[in-house]
Design a protein around this motif. Sequence first.
Motif, mmCIF file in Angstrom:
data_model
loop_
_atom_site.group_PDB
_atom_site.id
_atom_site.type_symbol
_atom_site.label_atom_id
_atom_site.label_comp_id
_atom_site.label_asym_id
_atom_site.label_seq_id
_atom_site.Cartn_x
_atom_site.Cartn_y
_atom_site.Cartn_z
ATOM 1 N N ALA A 65 0.818 -1.220 0.000
ATOM 2 C CA ALA A 65 0.000 0.000 0.000
ATOM 3 C C ALA A 65 0.848 1.264 0.000
ATOM 4 C CB ALA A 65 -0.935 0.008 1.198
ATOM 5 N N SER A 66 2.172 1.114 -0.087
ATOM 6 C CA SER A 66 3.053 2.283 -0.041
ATOM 7 C C SER A 66 3.885 2.464 -1.302
ATOM 8 C CB SER A 66 3.993 2.186 1.170
ATOM 9 O OG SER A 66 3.276 2.127 2.376
ATOM 10 N N SER A 67 4.487 1.372 -1.806
ATOM 11 C CA SER A 67 5.441 1.551 -2.898
ATOM 12 C C SER A 67 5.636 0.266 -3.679
ATOM 13 C CB SER A 67 6.792 2.027 -2.348
ATOM 14 O OG SER A 67 7.328 1.056 -1.468
ATOM 15 N N LEU A 68 6.326 0.396 -4.813
ATOM 16 C CA LEU A 68 6.716 -0.739 -5.640
ATOM 17 C C LEU A 68 8.150 -1.116 -5.295
ATOM 18 C CD1 LEU A 68 5.745 -2.529 -8.062
ATOM 19 C CD2 LEU A 68 6.987 -0.930 -9.536
ATOM 20 N N LYS A 69 8.390 -2.394 -5.077
ATOM 21 C CA LYS A 69 9.713 -2.851 -4.655
ATOM 22 C C LYS A 69 10.400 -3.603 -5.793
ATOM 23 C CE LYS A 69 8.431 -3.247 0.204
ATOM 24 N NZ LYS A 69 7.158 -2.532 0.030
ATOM 25 N N ASN A 70 11.645 -3.266 -6.037
ATOM 26 C CA ASN A 70 12.437 -3.938 -7.071
ATOM 27 C C ASN A 70 13.289 -5.032 -6.437
ATOM 28 O OD1 ASN A 70 11.575 -2.316 -9.271
ATOM 29 N ND2 ASN A 70 12.893 -0.660 -8.542
ATOM 30 N N SER A 71 13.094 -6.230 -6.918
ATOM 31 C CA SER A 71 13.852 -7.380 -6.421
ATOM 32 C C SER A 71 13.840 -8.436 -7.499
ATOM 33 C CB SER A 71 13.241 -7.898 -5.111
ATOM 34 O OG SER A 71 11.849 -8.088 -5.249
ATOM 35 N N TRP A 72 14.552 -9.519 -7.283
ATOM 36 C CA TRP A 72 14.645 -10.538 -8.319
ATOM 37 C C TRP A 72 14.991 -11.885 -7.718
ATOM 38 C CZ3 TRP A 72 17.928 -6.469 -7.587
ATOM 39 C CH2 TRP A 72 19.258 -6.773 -7.245
ATOM 40 N N LEU A 73 14.861 -12.916 -8.564
ATOM 41 C CA LEU A 73 15.206 -14.276 -8.197
ATOM 42 C C LEU A 73 16.428 -14.745 -8.954
ATOM 43 C CD1 LEU A 73 11.867 -16.288 -8.135
ATOM 44 C CD2 LEU A 73 13.247 -15.575 -6.210
ATOM 45 N N PHE B 199 16.055 -15.225 -3.281
ATOM 46 C CA PHE B 199 15.316 -13.975 -3.399
ATOM 47 C C PHE B 199 16.259 -12.844 -3.002
ATOM 48 C CE2 PHE B 199 12.246 -10.953 -1.256
ATOM 49 C CZ PHE B 199 11.758 -10.423 -2.438
ATOM 50 N N ILE B 200 16.543 -11.937 -3.935
ATOM 51 C CA ILE B 200 17.594 -10.929 -3.752
ATOM 52 C C ILE B 200 17.001 -9.527 -3.890
ATOM 53 C CG2 ILE B 200 19.801 -10.055 -4.626
ATOM 54 C CD1 ILE B 200 20.316 -12.912 -5.697
ATOM 55 N N GLU B 201 17.467 -8.614 -3.052
ATOM 56 C CA GLU B 201 16.995 -7.231 -3.071
ATOM 57 C C GLU B 201 18.193 -6.291 -3.063
ATOM 58 O OE1 GLU B 201 14.993 -5.115 0.444
ATOM 59 O OE2 GLU B 201 13.303 -5.869 -0.739
ATOM 60 N N HIS B 202 18.056 -5.169 -3.763
ATOM 61 C CA HIS B 202 19.118 -4.159 -3.775
ATOM 62 C C HIS B 202 18.924 -3.224 -2.588
ATOM 63 C CE1 HIS B 202 22.339 -1.860 -5.652
ATOM 64 N NE2 HIS B 202 21.660 -0.766 -5.349
ATOM 65 N N GLU B 203 19.906 -3.180 -1.689
ATOM 66 C CA GLU B 203 19.852 -2.329 -0.509
ATOM 67 C C GLU B 203 21.061 -1.412 -0.497
ATOM 68 O OE1 GLU B 203 19.578 -4.714 2.977
ATOM 69 O OE2 GLU B 203 17.478 -5.226 2.659
ATOM 70 N N GLY B 204 20.799 -0.114 -0.547
ATOM 71 C CA GLY B 204 21.908 0.840 -0.589
ATOM 72 C C GLY B 204 22.706 0.648 -1.855
ATOM 73 N N LYS C 175 24.388 -2.314 -2.331
ATOM 74 C CA LYS C 175 24.696 -3.736 -2.356
ATOM 75 C C LYS C 175 23.470 -4.562 -2.718
ATOM 76 C CE LYS C 175 28.319 -3.456 1.214
ATOM 77 N NZ LYS C 175 28.760 -3.963 2.543
ATOM 78 N N ASN C 176 23.726 -5.732 -3.286
ATOM 79 C CA ASN C 176 22.690 -6.725 -3.508
ATOM 80 C C ASN C 176 22.756 -7.724 -2.364
ATOM 81 O OD1 ASN C 176 22.062 -5.486 -5.948
ATOM 82 N ND2 ASN C 176 23.455 -6.807 -7.097
ATOM 83 N N LYS C 177 21.635 -7.983 -1.727
ATOM 84 C CA LYS C 177 21.620 -8.839 -0.545
ATOM 85 C C LYS C 177 20.635 -9.983 -0.731
ATOM 86 C CE LYS C 177 21.040 -8.763 4.476
ATOM 87 N NZ LYS C 177 20.752 -7.920 5.657
ATOM 88 N N GLU C 178 21.094 -11.222 -0.476
ATOM 89 C CA GLU C 178 20.204 -12.368 -0.491
ATOM 90 C C GLU C 178 19.398 -12.376 0.805
ATOM 91 O OE1 GLU C 178 20.285 -17.248 -1.047
ATOM 92 O OE2 GLU C 178 22.125 -16.182 -0.450
ATOM 93 N N LEU C 179 18.084 -12.306 0.668
ATOM 94 C CA LEU C 179 17.218 -12.282 1.830
ATOM 95 C C LEU C 179 16.688 -13.666 2.186
ATOM 96 C CD1 LEU C 179 15.107 -9.080 1.103
ATOM 97 C CD2 LEU C 179 17.222 -9.292 2.409
ATOM 98 N N ILE C 180 16.491 -14.488 1.174
ATOM 99 C CA ILE C 180 15.907 -15.790 1.431
ATOM 100 C C ILE C 180 16.325 -16.785 0.352
ATOM 101 C CG2 ILE C 180 13.794 -15.165 0.214
ATOM 102 C CD1 ILE C 180 12.263 -16.908 2.200
#
Length: 291
Positions: free
Chosen positions: A204-212, A236-241, A243-248
Amino acid sequence: MTTMKNTVNVMGVTRLRWMVLAVVLFTLHSSLFVSSVGAQSQCGIENKAFQGGEFLTYDLYFNWKFVWVKVGTASMSTVKSTYQGQEAFRTSLITRGNSKLDGVFVMRDTLLSYCSTKDLSPLYHRKGAREGKRYYVDELWYTYPRGYSHVKMHAIKSNGDHRWQEKEYKDCVYDMMSIFLRARNFDASTMKKGDVIPMPITDASSLKNSWLKFRGKETFKIDGTNEKFRCLVFSFIEHEGDKNKELIRFYVTDDQNHIPVRLDMFLSFGSAKAFLKGYQGVRSEMTSRIK
């Protein structure tokens, strides 16, 4: 000795919950588009993976001082229903912390999603979450005018404020529930180890960019059972700052059902896991199960 209360932080538990919802989350966004006329058809896919009456359950664990502690459960159910006169799958996901976690941080989440039975295009999504003393709600309504994906968003903040907004996207967008249902229908037969697939997810706030990222195939045995499965493994990887970080990292059955059986979550304060506890009402034979 460091206690659970000193170790757990609100942001860490919130991230765990979203990752469990995800799933209990894998997707192949780019490879799932089907050629058709109209945005709703383009945002849909033929369902071959599940049926009404499916029910999945999971056990959730945190790791403290090298000890795995069970801290809750998650359950997901899918039934046939209707939404504004349209035939739809009604899917709900519930996560609950147990007494060990309640003494530190109350976790009560309920997610609800309606997707068209015709092509799984998202129609409505709601998340109600209690995090400690904080409670909030996210709601999404989907329509498809003029070949666009239009999303009406409603957020109820923990202080009671209501925030409304509407956005249109040229491409298809999904929430964590609808993208999970869609992703279960991917064809991994042409995928190669290392393949990367974008996945746009909105709340309900924003679109998130991430990838597999596809990591190949492995065999996984569920602890404490005789259940062993051939699995497809994804990150499941997300761009933070910067860096690319594997979250799961998750393991899904290598059969028509594509059920997640294991999730490894990498949190800011440590590690967490989710294991499939039970399943019933699955559409196809579990051919990935090794007897």
